[in-house]
Design a protein around this motif. Structure first.
Motif, short mmCIF file in Angstrom:
data_model
loop_
_atom_site.label_atom_id
_atom_site.label_comp_id
_atom_site.label_asym_id
_atom_site.label_seq_id
_atom_site.Cartn_x
_atom_site.Cartn_y
_atom_site.Cartn_z
N ARG A 150 20.00 -42.59 69.34
CA ARG A 150 19.02 -41.60 68.91
C ARG A 150 17.63 -42.07 69.29
NH1 ARG A 150 22.47 -40.97 64.02
NH2 ARG A 150 23.63 -39.06 64.47
N ALA A 151 16.83 -41.14 69.74
CA ALA A 151 15.44 -41.47 70.08
C ALA A 151 14.69 -41.79 68.79
CB ALA A 151 14.79 -40.28 70.78
N ARG A 152 13.81 -42.75 68.89
CA ARG A 152 12.99 -43.08 67.71
C ARG A 152 12.04 -41.95 67.41
NH1 ARG A 152 11.18 -49.35 68.12
NH2 ARG A 152 13.01 -50.12 67.08
N ASN A 153 11.81 -41.76 66.16
CA ASN A 153 10.82 -40.78 65.73
C ASN A 153 9.48 -41.48 65.58
OD1 ASN A 153 12.74 -38.77 65.57
ND2 ASN A 153 13.20 -39.18 63.41
#
Length: 155
Positions: A150-153
């Protein structure tokens, strides 16, 4: 989170697995230490013992070492007379690493001690429990591999 749920949560599974991994890793490290081999050298020799001669990069992938680190490890083992590099007849650009007779004797003894230590650690489980644990861990690992990163927020 309810108390019953917390003991079966993914976080709890991870924590219990990590604690068991750390304990088994300590047993494994202690079993290797008397040999004077480092963990990466042991891992390289073990791959060659179990899989036979291998390309340098294939060994690196199996033991999770970068190309620079695997080259250094093989150099170190070659200097100690435990492995030898040869040209790969199928691909003259690459090298095959094989155990020397001294390397085979050395890893054979060290691996026997290592296996005995891990057998002692696993003796708390019956053969049936071991089979179940292995099956469940494979299932868990395969499921985890399917989860996309998952891409970092950014905050």
């Amino acid at each position: 989170m309810a108390a019953a749920t917390s003991k079966t949560s993914g976080v709890h599974v991870w924590l219990v697995l990590m604690k068991a991994h750390r304990a088994l890793s300590r047993v494994a490290k202690r079993s290797i230490e008397p040999s004077g081999l480092g963990e990466s050298d042991f891992a390289v020799l073990e791959v060659l013992l179990s899989k036979g001669p291998q390309k340098v990069n294939d060994i690196g992938r199996r033991v999770d070492l970068t190309s620079g680190s695997i080259t250094t490890a093989v150099d170190r083992l070659e200097d100690r007379g435990l492995v030898a590099r040869e040209l790969d007849d199928a691909d003259r650009r690459s090298r095959i690493v094989r155990l020397t007779p001294a390397g085979r004797a050395r890893i054979g003894k060290v691996f026997a001690d290592h296996a005995a230590a891990l057998e002692e650690a696993a003796s708390a489980l019956s053969k049936s429990e071991r089979k179940s644990l292995i099956s469940l861990l494979k299932k868990l690992g395969l499921a985890a591999e399917r989860i996309p990163a998952r891409a970092r927020n950014p905050r």
